[in-house]
Structure formats: C-alpha cells, structure tokens
Design a protein around this motif. Structure first.
Motif, PDB file in Angstrom:
ATOM      1  N   ASP A 152      34.587  44.522  40.695  1.00  0.00           N
ATOM      2  CA  ASP A 152      35.390  43.705  39.646  1.00  0.00           C
ATOM      3  C   ASP A 152      35.714  42.211  39.771  1.00  0.00           C
ATOM      4  O   ASP A 152      35.633  41.514  38.856  1.00  0.00           O
ATOM      5  N   GLY A 170      40.872  43.507  49.808  1.00  0.00           N
ATOM      6  CA  GLY A 170      40.941  44.183  48.657  1.00  0.00           C
ATOM      7  C   GLY A 170      40.692  45.664  49.164  1.00  0.00           C
ATOM      8  O   GLY A 170      39.362  45.794  49.752  1.00  0.00           O
ATOM      9  N   PHE A 189      36.737  58.931  37.428  1.00  0.00           N
ATOM     10  CA  PHE A 189      35.645  57.963  37.587  1.00  0.00           C
ATOM     11  C   PHE A 189      34.284  58.666  37.307  1.00  0.00           C
ATOM     12  O   PHE A 189      34.245  59.971  37.683  1.00  0.00           O
ATOM     13  N   GLU A 193      44.889  44.195  52.372  1.00  0.00           N
ATOM     14  CA  GLU A 193      45.238  44.852  51.033  1.00  0.00           C
ATOM     15  C   GLU A 193      46.450  44.430  50.487  1.00  0.00           C
ATOM     16  O   GLU A 193      47.569  44.410  51.252  1.00  0.00           O
ATOM     17  N   ARG A 194      46.630  43.681  49.211  1.00  0.00           N
ATOM     18  CA  ARG A 194      47.954  43.141  48.989  1.00  0.00           C
ATOM     19  C   ARG A 194      49.216  44.051  48.750  1.00  0.00           C
ATOM     20  O   ARG A 194      50.326  43.789  48.850  1.00  0.00           O
ATOM     21  N   ARG A 195      48.669  45.201  48.307  1.00  0.00           N
ATOM     22  CA  ARG A 195      49.709  46.236  47.870  1.00  0.00           C
ATOM     23  C   ARG A 195      50.368  46.585  49.227  1.00  0.00           C
ATOM     24  O   ARG A 195      49.725  46.832  50.245  1.00  0.00           O
ATOM     25  N   THR A 252      42.814  57.913  36.922  1.00  0.00           N
ATOM     26  CA  THR A 252      42.426  59.093  36.289  1.00  0.00           C
ATOM     27  C   THR A 252      40.895  59.258  36.993  1.00  0.00           C
ATOM     28  O   THR A 252      40.663  59.233  38.009  1.00  0.00           O
ATOM     29  N   GLY A 264      35.512  49.513  45.856  1.00  0.00           N
ATOM     30  CA  GLY A 264      34.589  48.575  46.373  1.00  0.00           C
ATOM     31  C   GLY A 264      34.883  47.972  47.736  1.00  0.00           C
ATOM     32  O   GLY A 264      33.887  47.981  48.856  1.00  0.00           O
ATOM     33  N   VAL A 296      46.055  38.032  50.145  1.00  0.00           N
ATOM     34  CA  VAL A 296      45.364  36.534  50.657  1.00  0.00           C
ATOM     35  C   VAL A 296      45.581  35.586  49.443  1.00  0.00           C
ATOM     36  O   VAL A 296      45.536  35.885  48.415  1.00  0.00           O
TER      37      VAL A 296
HETATM   38  C1  LIG Z   1      45.723  51.421  41.564  1.00  0.00           C
HETATM   39  C2  LIG Z   1      44.429  51.368  40.541  1.00  0.00           C
HETATM   40  C3  LIG Z   1      44.156  52.286  39.603  1.00  0.00           C
HETATM   41  C4  LIG Z   1      43.096  52.235  38.700  1.00  0.00           C
HETATM   42  N1  LIG Z   1      42.916  53.292  37.886  1.00  0.00           N
HETATM   43  C5  LIG Z   1      41.946  53.178  37.229  1.00  0.00           C
HETATM   44  C6  LIG Z   1      41.388  54.411  36.435  1.00  0.00           C
HETATM   45  O1  LIG Z   1      42.331  55.369  36.229  1.00  0.00           O
HETATM   46  N2  LIG Z   1      40.362  54.301  35.604  1.00  0.00           N
HETATM   47  C7  LIG Z   1      39.463  53.346  35.684  1.00  0.00           C
HETATM   48  O2  LIG Z   1      38.601  53.344  34.815  1.00  0.00           O
HETATM   49  N3  LIG Z   1      39.781  52.431  36.419  1.00  0.00           N
HETATM   50  C8  LIG Z   1      40.667  52.103  37.134  1.00  0.00           C
HETATM   51  N4  LIG Z   1      40.989  51.239  38.129  1.00  0.00           N
HETATM   52  C9  LIG Z   1      40.154  49.996  38.151  1.00  0.00           C
HETATM   53  C10 LIG Z   1      38.862  50.473  39.016  1.00  0.00           C
HETATM   54  O3  LIG Z   1      39.388  51.235  40.222  1.00  0.00           O
HETATM   55  C11 LIG Z   1      37.856  49.557  39.149  1.00  0.00           C
HETATM   56  O4  LIG Z   1      37.639  48.945  37.913  1.00  0.00           O
HETATM   57  C12 LIG Z   1      36.718  49.782  39.764  1.00  0.00           C
HETATM   58  O5  LIG Z   1      36.475  50.851  40.563  1.00  0.00           O
HETATM   59  C13 LIG Z   1      36.326  48.602  40.904  1.00  0.00           C
HETATM   60  O6  LIG Z   1      36.801  48.437  41.832  1.00  0.00           O
HETATM   61  P1  LIG Z   1      37.134  47.249  42.635  1.00  0.00           P
HETATM   62  O7  LIG Z   1      37.335  47.735  44.161  1.00  0.00           O
HETATM   63  O8  LIG Z   1      36.060  46.093  42.560  1.00  0.00           O
HETATM   64  O9  LIG Z   1      38.540  46.590  42.088  1.00  0.00           O
HETATM   65  P2  LIG Z   1      39.927  47.186  42.360  1.00  0.00           P
HETATM   66  O10 LIG Z   1      39.896  48.814  41.999  1.00  0.00           O
HETATM   67  O11 LIG Z   1      40.754  46.442  41.327  1.00  0.00           O
HETATM   68  O12 LIG Z   1      40.392  46.806  43.813  1.00  0.00           O
HETATM   69  C14 LIG Z   1      41.035  45.559  43.935  1.00  0.00           C
HETATM   70  C15 LIG Z   1      41.838  45.594  45.299  1.00  0.00           C
HETATM   71  O13 LIG Z   1      42.277  44.534  45.574  1.00  0.00           O
HETATM   72  C16 LIG Z   1      43.547  44.304  45.968  1.00  0.00           C
HETATM   73  N5  LIG Z   1      43.804  42.731  45.822  1.00  0.00           N
HETATM   74  C17 LIG Z   1      43.840  42.072  44.793  1.00  0.00           C
HETATM   75  N6  LIG Z   1      44.034  40.747  45.193  1.00  0.00           N
HETATM   76  C18 LIG Z   1      44.316  40.735  46.275  1.00  0.00           C
HETATM   77  C19 LIG Z   1      44.694  39.674  47.385  1.00  0.00           C
HETATM   78  N7  LIG Z   1      44.952  38.504  46.971  1.00  0.00           N
HETATM   79  N8  LIG Z   1      44.817  39.968  48.393  1.00  0.00           N
HETATM   80  C20 LIG Z   1      44.517  41.427  48.953  1.00  0.00           C
HETATM   81  N9  LIG Z   1      44.107  42.369  48.406  1.00  0.00           N
HETATM   82  C21 LIG Z   1      44.082  42.007  47.109  1.00  0.00           C
HETATM   83  C22 LIG Z   1      44.068  45.168  44.906  1.00  0.00           C
HETATM   84  O14 LIG Z   1      45.750  45.440  45.288  1.00  0.00           O
HETATM   85  C23 LIG Z   1      43.176  46.400  44.773  1.00  0.00           C
HETATM   86  O15 LIG Z   1      43.488  47.234  45.872  1.00  0.00           O
HETATM   87  C24 LIG Z   1      42.184  51.012  39.059  1.00  0.00           C
HETATM   88  C25 LIG Z   1      42.323  50.294  39.895  1.00  0.00           C
HETATM   89  C26 LIG Z   1      43.483  50.086  40.825  1.00  0.00           C
HETATM   90  C27 LIG Z   1      43.659  49.098  41.701  1.00  0.00           C
END
Ligand SMILES: Cc1cc2nc3c(=O)[nH]c(=O)nc-3n(C[C@H](O)[C@H](O)[C@H](O)COP(=O)(O)OP(=O)(O)OC[C@H]3O[C@@H](n4cnc5c(N)ncnc54)[C@H](O)[C@@H]3O)c2cc1C
Length: 346
Positions: free
Chosen positions: A265, A9, A44, A32-34, A42, A13, A129
């Motif tokens: 998350d 991911g 943070f 990263e899956r995307r 927007t 994080g 993954v």
């Molecule tokens: C494109 C996007 C836009 C966002 N916009 C906002 C916003 O405007 N406001 C807000 O409050 N929060 C937003 N969020 C959520 C916010 O970023 C998260 O709640 C917070 O930052 C925690 O981040 P994280 O890295 O734990 O999770 P995330 O930000 O959800 O990142 C998880 C990443 O893991 C990748 N992933 C998932 N499954 C797999 C897999 N099986 N294999 C490989 N990669 C995988 C996802 O594509 C993503 O890039 C957004 C998240 C994303 C992904």
C-alpha cells in the motif's frame, strides 16, 4: 557478502519482505508503529500468482492449510437475478490451482510463524518511524512497507497521497455459511459475499461515504437472502469500517536513491474491488527480495531498478483497474451497468 535491511511496517507486505530478505541471508529488522501485530481484519483473496510467491517465500503450505478455494461466484441484482458469473473456473484451469480466500489473521500468523522460524529477525512493536535518515545511515536497504500513509514515501518528494473515492466499506464475517457467493449490485452501493472458512461467510457492503453502521440494514432492506439476514442478525460491534482509498497520483518510481524501496500500500494503495491488496503486497515483497538476493549488497541500486521494472507498471495497472471497476459498480446508472455486465463472458 550480505547486508542489513530494515523493514518499516509489519503488515502483510512488511512481513513477507522480511522473510524474503532473511532467506537471502540478510540481517533484517522489522519496525512496527503499533503496540503489537494487529490480527484483526476480514478475508483476503489470494490469486495463483500470489500463492506462487508465498511458496517461494516458504510459507505457501502454511497458508493453504487455513485457506478455502473460491470456485463459484455470481453478480446479482438486489432481487437475486444472476447477471454474470465470475470466471473463477478459467482462472483455476489456466493456473492449475484455484483462487483462495483466507482470513487476514491467518495470513498474518503464517507470515509471522515463517519469520519466527529463523529465530533472529526482531519485530519491534511500538516503533513508529518518523524520519528515515538514521535508518538509511545504518542499513544497506530500507523497505517502506508502512501502508497508505507511508512515512518512508515522504523521502520520495512526490505529491502522492491517499485519495478518497467517495465510498466506504463496512466489512465483517458472519457465523453461518452463505449458499451463494459473489457481488450484488444496487444503485450506488453493492454487497459482497465470499467463503472464508467452513461455517462462516466473509461479507462487505460498499456504500457512500458518511453511511453509518445504523444506516446499513435500511440501505439493503429487501435484497436477496442472506444480505438482510447478515445486517440484522450479526452484531455491528464486530463490523469494521474500511476506508476505500487509493494512492494518487501514481508514483513515478517505487524506489529512491541507492537504498530505499516501497512495497504494498505504501507504493500503490488501491481500492479493494479486485481483491488484490494483499496479493500485490506479497508479489512486491517477493520480487524485491529476489532482486536483492540476485545482486547482493554491492548491487542494491541495480536490485532496486530491477524491482521497480518488474512491479511498478503491473501494480499500477491493477490499481487503476480496481478503481475503474469501483466506479462502474457503484454507479447510479444501473440499467447501462447491468446490461454491460450481462455481456461479460463467463
Ligand atoms: C490492522 C489491519 C487490518 C486490515 N484489515 C483489512 C481487511 O479486513 N480487509 C482488507 O481488504 N484489507 C485490510 N487491511 C489492509 C490490507 O492489509 C492491505 O491493504 C494490504 O494487505 C497491503 O498490506 P501492506 O503491508 O502494504 O499495508 P498495511 O496492511 O497497511 O500494513 C502497514 C503496516 O505498517 C505500519 N506502519 C504504518 N506507519 C508506520 C510507521 N511510521 N512506522 C512503523 N510502522 C508503521 C502499520 O501499523 C501496519 O502494520 C488491513 C490493514 C491493517 C493494518
């Protein structure tokens, strides 16, 4: 001796964890899956503790260059009457620095630049993954930073999963500066306004599930300026629909076996009410990397225990508080809620 880590991911994080682990001398790969790193989103909030963690990761300065301070915010009724003030001045006085707001794309850019500066950390896009067996065999550490629908969490054998809370948020950035910031609480819905960068305003409208973009102007008609102006004057094509979900039940552990950890998350997705989603992801990432640096490759199991001890209860308390605040704010019993809000110090 250092080890190899794979981070699943490339969100906030995952990128922060990759920087921390690489700074500790580890060989790191990010999957990263995307098809590419998504730069939409927007704003943070970045609380002082998260700013300190970004400083320890070496990207604090880059983040501060694009962030704006958040110094004044009020809770209002739809008619514009102030019910309470958020104690942002107290946060600033205590921490010696203000709370900051930053657009998601800038935070992602700063983290990516921090990672790219090493020149040897591959961020492999288009790599979804589906099973971690091979990753665990090939690496000393597997970091699940794969968001609320985490595949890595599948290894933990728990029933935890995304839980809807009956609300959805429409979010966006308006191309003008609002003279006022904070939240406006209506019956079963609320509207937020924050700074994000000069000349622009970050906004969010939390409404019952099923509400469409077309419904929004009607739901907020007659509210104080600039709420209706935002909903009738900005292009709905630029609005984002944001699911308000949290992870339920809370995980008994953020770590599993002798080499797997969850952060952000994936570990504790929370409703956005306290503005802590990005902060907690950064704090997790930095705490995990710090524990791994302290114990080295032979001490990964101990590092995982330290990480879980440092972060799990705190993050889960924050998630619980955020959800509770959501219930309080989106109630239909507005007289009781507004009366209580008036009692808030600050
Ligand atoms: C494109 C996007 C836009 C966002 N916009 C906002 C916003 O405007 N406001 C807000 O409050 N929060 C937003 N969020 C959520 C916010 O970023 C998260 O709640 C917070 O930052 C925690 O981040 P994280 O890295 O734990 O999770 P995330 O930000 O959800 O990142 C998880 C990443 O893991 C990748 N992933 C998932 N499954 C797999 C897999 N099986 N294999 C490989 N990669 C995988 C996802 O594509 C993503 O890039 C957004 C998240 C994303 C992904």
């Amino acid at each position: 001796m250092t080890g190899t880590a794979v981070v699943v991911g490339a969100g906030v994080g995952g990128l922060a964890a990759a920087i921390g682990l690489r700074r500790a001398g580890w060989r790191v790969t990010v999957l990263e899956r995307r098809a590419g790193i998504e730069r939409y989103g927007t704003a943070f909030a970045l609380h002082p503790a998260a700013q300190d963690a970004l400083d320890r990761l070496g990207v604090g300065e880059a983040v501060r260059r694009r962030a704006v301070p958040y110094r004044s915010a009020q809770i209002r009724t739809p008619g514009g009457r102030v019910l309470a003030r958020l104690p942002l001045d107290r946060v600033e006085k205590k921490a010696g620095k203000p709370e900051l707001l930053l657009s998601r794309p800038y935070l992602i850019d700063a983290l990516l630049a921090g990672l790219e500066a090493f020149g040897d950390v591959p961020v492999k896009a288009g790599e979804a993954v589906t099973d971690t067996t091979e990753l665990r065999a090939a690496h000393d550490l597997v970091v699940g930073a794969d968001g609320i629908r985490s595949v890595v969490r599948g290894d933990f054998g728990t029933a935890s999963g995304p839980r809807n809370i009956g609300s959805v948020a429409w979010i966006g950035i308006a191309d003008f500066e609002s003279g006022l910031h904070g939240e406006t609480w209506g019956r079963g819905r609320f509207f937020g306004l924050t700074p994000v960068e000069p000349g622009r305003t970050n906004w969010y409208a939390a409404v019952p599930e099923g509400t469409t973009a077309d419904d929004l102007p009607g739901l907020f008609e007659g509210w104080h300026d600039p709420v209706p102006r935002i909903l009738t004057g900005t292009d709905p094509a630029g609005w984002l629909r944001y699911e308000m979900r949290h992870l339920h039940p809370a995980l008994p552990s953020f770590v599993h076996g002798d080499r797997t950890a969850l952060i952000g998350d994936a570990a504790h997705a929370m409703t956005p009410n306290l503005g802590q989603g990005a902060c907690t992801a950064v704090l997790d990432a930095e705490a995990l990397a710090r524990a791994v640096a302290r114990h080295g490759v032979t001490g990964v199991p101990q590092a995982l225990r330290d990480y879980d001890r440092e972060r799990r209860r705190t993050a889960q308390r924050t998630a619980f508080a955020s959800r509770t605040l959501h219930r309080f704010v989106s109630t239909e019993r507005t007289a009781l809620r507004d009366g209580l809000a008036r009692l808030l110090p600050g």
